[in-house]
Design a protein around this motif. Sequence first.
Motif, PDB file in Angstrom:
ATOM      1  N   ASN A   1      25.965 -12.407  -9.171  1.00 49.51           N
ATOM      2  CA  ASN A   1      26.603 -13.193  -8.054  1.00 49.51           C
ATOM      3  C   ASN A   1      27.446 -14.348  -8.722  1.00 49.51           C
ATOM      4  O   ASN A   1      26.928 -15.126  -9.528  1.00 49.51           O
TER       5      ASN A   1
ATOM      6  N   GLU B   1      28.536 -17.162  -7.825  1.00 51.76           N
ATOM      7  CA  GLU B   1      28.063 -18.343  -7.502  1.00 51.76           C
ATOM      8  C   GLU B   1      26.692 -18.459  -8.020  1.00 51.76           C
ATOM      9  O   GLU B   1      26.386 -19.868  -8.015  1.00 51.76           O
ATOM     10  N   ASN B   2      26.130 -17.610  -8.422  1.00 52.77           N
ATOM     11  CA  ASN B   2      24.577 -17.824  -8.861  1.00 52.77           C
ATOM     12  C   ASN B   2      24.132 -16.854  -9.814  1.00 52.77           C
ATOM     13  O   ASN B   2      23.909 -15.648  -9.374  1.00 52.77           O
TER      14      ASN B   2
ATOM     15  N   GLY C   1      21.820 -16.326 -11.451  1.00 49.60           N
ATOM     16  CA  GLY C   1      20.465 -15.816 -11.499  1.00 49.60           C
ATOM     17  C   GLY C   1      20.297 -14.762 -10.540  1.00 49.60           C
ATOM     18  O   GLY C   1      19.056 -14.428 -10.151  1.00 49.60           O
ATOM     19  N   GLN C   2      21.271 -14.068  -9.650  1.00 50.77           N
ATOM     20  CA  GLN C   2      21.108 -13.263  -8.559  1.00 50.77           C
ATOM     21  C   GLN C   2      21.834 -12.013  -9.104  1.00 50.77           C
ATOM     22  O   GLN C   2      22.762 -11.852  -9.623  1.00 50.77           O
TER      23      GLN C   2
ATOM     24  N   TRP D   1      21.956  -9.714  -2.791  1.00 57.06           N
ATOM     25  CA  TRP D   1      21.988 -10.445  -3.870  1.00 57.06           C
ATOM     26  C   TRP D   1      20.274 -10.759  -3.990  1.00 57.06           C
ATOM     27  O   TRP D   1      19.513 -11.125  -3.125  1.00 57.06           O
TER      28      TRP D   1
ATOM     29  N   ASP E   1      17.252 -12.586  -6.197  1.00 56.91           N
ATOM     30  CA  ASP E   1      16.933 -13.342  -7.484  1.00 56.91           C
ATOM     31  C   ASP E   1      16.148 -12.791  -8.629  1.00 56.91           C
ATOM     32  O   ASP E   1      15.037 -12.078  -8.324  1.00 56.91           O
TER      33      ASP E   1
ATOM     34  N   ARG F   1      13.891 -13.829 -18.080  1.00 52.34           N
ATOM     35  CA  ARG F   1      14.271 -13.383 -16.714  1.00 52.34           C
ATOM     36  C   ARG F   1      13.882 -11.782 -16.635  1.00 52.34           C
ATOM     37  O   ARG F   1      13.949 -11.130 -17.529  1.00 52.34           O
TER      38      ARG F   1
ATOM     39  N   SER G   1      27.739 -13.984 -19.120  1.00 53.07           N
ATOM     40  CA  SER G   1      28.402 -14.656 -17.991  1.00 53.07           C
ATOM     41  C   SER G   1      29.810 -14.633 -17.704  1.00 53.07           C
ATOM     42  O   SER G   1      30.541 -14.821 -16.601  1.00 53.07           O
TER      43      SER G   1
ATOM     44  N   GLN H   1      30.102 -11.555 -15.679  1.00 51.09           N
ATOM     45  CA  GLN H   1      29.234 -11.456 -14.659  1.00 51.09           C
ATOM     46  C   GLN H   1      28.395 -10.212 -14.568  1.00 51.09           C
ATOM     47  O   GLN H   1      28.445  -9.792 -13.582  1.00 51.09           O
TER      48      GLN H   1
END
Length: 547
Positions: free
Chosen positions: A96, A98-99, A101-102, A109, A111, A132, A144, A147
């Motif tokens: 994601n 925007e996050n 971690g998803q 999405w 977690d 994780r 990152s 993504q």
Amino acid sequence: AYTPPLKEHGLDGNNNWVISGDRTTSGFPYMASDPHRAVTLPSLRYMVHLNAPGWNVIGGGEPVIPGVSIGHNDHGAWGLTIFETDAEDLYVYELNPENLGQYKHKGKWVDMQEIEELIPIKGEKPRKVTLRYTLHGPVTYIDSTRQRAFAVRCGWLETGGAPYLASLRINQAKNWRQFRKANTYNHLPGENMIWADRKGHIGWQVVGIAPIRKNSSGMVPVPGDGRYEWSGYLPIRKRPHVKNPAKGFFATANEHVTPETYKHWNTIAFSWADPFRGRRIHEVLSEKKLRSLADEVALQADFYSIPARTLIPMLDQVDLKSELAKTAHAQLDGWDFFLSPESVAAGIYAMWERIIYRESNRRFIPEQIRPHISLQLSRIIQWLEQPNDKFGANYERGRAEFLVETFEMAVNALEEKLGNSVEKWHYGQENYKHSRMQHPLNHLLPENLQEKYALGPLPRGGNSHSPNATGGSDNQASGASFRIITDLSDWDKALMINSPGQSADPESKYYGNLFELWAKDEFFPAYFSREKIEAHTDVKTILNPRP
């Protein structure tokens, strides 16, 4: 120029075989098993005889795992070798934006699970790390920029996958049916389990978790979005197996032994050990003769090299350059292809094989992936037998040049290592093939104690491609530290060896008492009857639990 060290291909394998009583001098089956692991001090395996009401089993296991993984009870004997099984997949996830971690799974999405750990670091403050996990397993990397995240799903992380736990059931098996049933719980690791019993039956059963992939091979990473989920695991009874094979024996040495009629091809691995150990064992066991227990001892100690039998004749087709190379080549004339410690021919050939392996990896594998992959010797020999453009536009000339160059490199390396007297280039010597064992913490000991904890050196023979496998570089790093051979006509005839000894205390006489016996490929009797045991008891320890 890139010059890798002179060392053999690593080894992490095993040999085992069972023979029908129709082919033995005693009229009862034989079972032989010699797992190949790191040769360590203390020994990886521990010999034990467990006797209790309803329980009478002897053999070898590892102190951290339950029961006896290789051995026998009153009724039958069993052994194991690695059966290559692909029980891992690498999943790639869209994250994601925007996050991070998803990750996306089935259009939603999800977690990641996060666990914080405090890692103590010598000389520094403890460092906090975040681990994780996705629903498939641990996250190994997050990109990152793109993504994307990567996680590994492992069959051996599944609940109930405790390694060797099924040994407790196997140890009580009385027949082939009970042995197979016990192995349905044998989830880890992937193994060729063999069986022989006093009623005359022998058999083979592959065990281990085998994921069912309906739309992927497991060979490449797959999206983790839900399209490539496993459809459970193949029942172990459906893994390859055979009872009382028509040829009268069954043997495995980590090579590809799955029958062509097998249906579940996407549940086994795509790569296997070089076939040379297995091929040699099959050659010997196929001989038309009744086999004695001494024959099985000889086969476990066998230093015969099938690669040498294939490569040496190629030298007769080329023109060597230096006088030293010609002198060394003459030593190979009439050689029996046994990598014996006292053999000069074995010393010359072993170095040449190492150079062939090294130079092939240097020349034929791109530099950027060379640290992560290596060729198998069987593929290299295949190319030498059937030259292709890897040797240049003129295949035959390129192959001849490769053979000459590698042999010249080998004799130059031997001259530097052992001097210019070719007749002194015998294989098993302290600065060539030997075994010297050191405790893993030896370097932390004061100098006056380091030798006390070390053993050797003693001469060795073979290499990673002989049935008596001695992998590693000059100092044997891996191979059969534990061995067992059983004649089911009489359990007191069983033979075992475990190097270097049972004790981890250098003050004990059992710290290294088996080292020399092992280095000479010899055994001691593994008595099973109470009468024999009591007649040969040296020390008795009684443990009385507090009331």
